[in-house]
Design a protein around this motif. Structure first.
Motif, PDB file in Angstrom:
ATOM      1  N   THR A  31     -71.852 -42.170  66.316  1.00 48.50           N
ATOM      2  CA  THR A  31     -70.964 -41.501  67.271  1.00 48.50           C
ATOM      3  C   THR A  31     -69.640 -42.429  67.471  1.00 48.50           C
ATOM      4  OG1 THR A  31     -72.150 -42.466  69.183  1.00 48.50           O
ATOM      5  CG2 THR A  31     -73.019 -40.587  68.506  1.00 48.50           C
ATOM      6  N   SER A  32     -69.533 -43.371  66.784  1.00 49.43           N
ATOM      7  CA  SER A  32     -68.403 -44.225  66.880  1.00 49.43           C
ATOM      8  C   SER A  32     -67.063 -43.438  66.418  1.00 49.43           C
ATOM      9  CB  SER A  32     -68.351 -45.622  66.189  1.00 49.43           C
ATOM     10  OG  SER A  32     -69.499 -46.375  66.524  1.00 49.43           O
ATOM     11  N   THR A  80     -63.521 -46.482  63.300  1.00 46.57           N
ATOM     12  CA  THR A  80     -64.725 -47.646  63.160  1.00 46.57           C
ATOM     13  C   THR A  80     -65.481 -47.309  61.952  1.00 46.57           C
ATOM     14  OG1 THR A  80     -64.569 -47.831  65.530  1.00 46.57           O
ATOM     15  CG2 THR A  80     -66.575 -48.472  64.593  1.00 46.57           C
ATOM     16  N   ILE A  81     -65.855 -45.945  61.969  1.00 43.71           N
ATOM     17  CA  ILE A  81     -66.924 -45.919  60.823  1.00 43.71           C
ATOM     18  C   ILE A  81     -66.134 -45.779  59.221  1.00 43.71           C
ATOM     19  CG2 ILE A  81     -68.633 -43.948  59.559  1.00 43.71           C
ATOM     20  CD1 ILE A  81     -68.893 -42.622  62.406  1.00 43.71           C
ATOM     21  N   ASP A 106     -73.442 -47.127  64.453  1.00 42.06           N
ATOM     22  CA  ASP A 106     -73.394 -45.817  65.691  1.00 42.06           C
ATOM     23  C   ASP A 106     -72.722 -44.746  64.909  1.00 42.06           C
ATOM     24  OD1 ASP A 106     -73.483 -44.108  67.579  1.00 42.06           O
ATOM     25  OD2 ASP A 106     -72.732 -45.399  69.181  1.00 42.06           O
ATOM     26  N   ARG A 155     -78.007 -48.690  65.852  1.00 40.58           N
ATOM     27  CA  ARG A 155     -76.989 -49.128  66.827  1.00 40.58           C
ATOM     28  C   ARG A 155     -76.994 -50.773  67.418  1.00 40.58           C
ATOM     29  NH1 ARG A 155     -76.794 -43.855  71.172  1.00 40.58           N
ATOM     30  NH2 ARG A 155     -75.885 -42.392  69.452  1.00 40.58           N
TER      31      ARG A 155
END
Length: 294
Positions: A57-58, A62-63, A55, A36
Motif C-alpha cells: 500500500t506504499s 516507493t514501490i 508494504d 511490512r
C-alpha cells in the motif's frame, strides 16, 4: 550455466507467501521474502532468504524504488508472487467507504502497483533456459467464484484479482511472460485468526441474527478457523511446481488458473452448472436483445 531462479514474494510472513518461500528455498532458488515488518520473517532469513521491508500500500514511487533496487542487486525476477491480502467480514450495509478502500488498496491496488513497478524490468530481462522470461502470480480465492453473505467486499477483490490475471496473461504473452491466478479454497493458515480476519466497526443487529445468511457466515468462520480442509505446505509445493513447470506440471502449460482444493473445485463446478441453467432458461430472452443482422 543455468541461472538460479529468483522469487519476489509479498506478504511472506505467513500463509501461502511464507509456504511458497520455504518451498522455493528448499529447491535451491533465490528468494526475496518481504513483509511490512521484516522482524516477522527472520525464520526465512535464517533459512537463506533475502528479506526486505515492503508494504504493497506504499506510494507507487516507493514501490518503484524497491523494484529498482531488487533488479540492481539480483539482476532479474523470475517469479513475482503477489500474496498480500486479507478478508473484511462485513455485510454490505455495514462496511464503511474507508474499510472498502483499505480492502481494495491491499488486495487489488497494491497488486497493480507492484506489477507496474516490476514489469518494465521483467520485460527487459533475458529469457530463461526454459524459454520463459518470467511468471507473475496474483492470488484469487474460492471467493473469486462465489459471493457470500458477509463477505461481499472480499469476494469483490478476489474476483478483481482473477480478472486481472486473465487479462494480464494476454497482455504479457508477446513478451514470453506468463501470468496466472492462484485460487485456493479454505487452507489451514492464520487467515481467519482473530486479529488477522478484519471485521467492520459498524455492526447491525439484524445481521447478527443466526437465522440470516450473514449471521450464519459469521458463526461458520469461527468454526472453520483451524479446521480448514487444505494443507498450505502441500498447496505451496503445487504452486511452485506449476509456476516452474516441474513435478506434476512437467511438460504441461501453465493454466491461467491454479485451482487448489477440492472445495474450490466443487464451487467452480456448481457455478458452471447454475450459470448454464440460467443461460438455458433465459436464452430466448437474452438473444432477443441483439440487433438484426444487416
Amino acid at each position: 550455466m543455468a541461472v538460479t531462479p529468483v522469487w519476489f514474494i509479498t506478504a511472506a510472513s505467513s500463509g501461502f507467501g511464507q509456504a511458497i518461500a520455504i518451498a522455493a528455498l528448499r529447491r535451491g532458488h533465490t528468494v526475496i521474502a518481504t513483509a511490512r515488518n521484516p522482524s516477522r520473517i527472520q525464520d526465512l532469513a535464517a533459512a537463506g532468504a533475502h528479506t526486505l521491508a515492503f508494504d504493497v500500500t506504499s506510494p507507487l514511487s516507493t514501490i518503484e524504488g524497491v523494484a529498482k533496487d531488487v533488479f540492481a542487486k539480483h539482476g532479474r525476477v523470475d517469479y513475482l508472487i503477489n500474496a498480500a491480502g486479507f478478508m473484511l467480514e462485513a455485510a454490505v450495509e455495514e462496511a464503511t467507504p474507508e474499510e472498502v478502500y483499505q480492502s481494495f488498496n491491499t488486495n487489488v491496488f497494491g497488486v497493480m502497483n507492484t506489477l507496474r513497478a516490476f514489469l518494465p524490468y521483467m520485460r527487459a530481462q533475458e529469457v530463461a533456459d526454459d524459454g520463459v522470461r518470467g511468471v507473475v502470480a496474483t492470488f484469487g480465492s474460492l471467493g473469486s467464484w462465489r459471493g457470500v453473505a458477509g463477505g461481499a467486499v472480499y469476494a469483490m477483490t478476489k474476483w478483481a484479482c482473477s480478472a486481472l490475471a486473465e487479462s494480464l496473461a494476454m497482455e504479457l504473452e508477446p513478451f514470453k511472460i506468463k501470468a496466472t491466478v492462484v485460487e485456493p479454497g479454505y487452507f489451514r493458515t492464520g487467515f481467519l485468526n482473530p486479529g488477522t480476519l478484519a471485521s467492520s466497526k459498524v455492526r447491525i443487529d439484524a445481521y447478527e441474527d443466526e437465522k440470516t445468511p450473514t449471521g450464519q457466515t459469521r458463526r461458520r468462520l469461527l468454526v472453520t478457523d483451524g479446521n480448514q480442509l487444505g494443507d498450505v505446505n502441500k498447496g505451496a509445493e503445487v504452486v511452485v511446481d506449476m509456476l516452474s513447470g516441474n513435478g506434476a506440471a512437467s511438460g504441461r502449460e501453465l493454466p491461467v488458473r491454479v485451482v487448489l482444493g477440492s472445495d474450490t473445485e466443487k464451487v467452480i463446478r456448481d457455478k458452471f452448472e447454475s450459470t448454464n441453467k440460467i443461460l438455458d432458461e433465459w436464452k430466448e430472452v437474452l438473444r432477443s436483445t441483439d440487433s438484426p443482422l444487416n
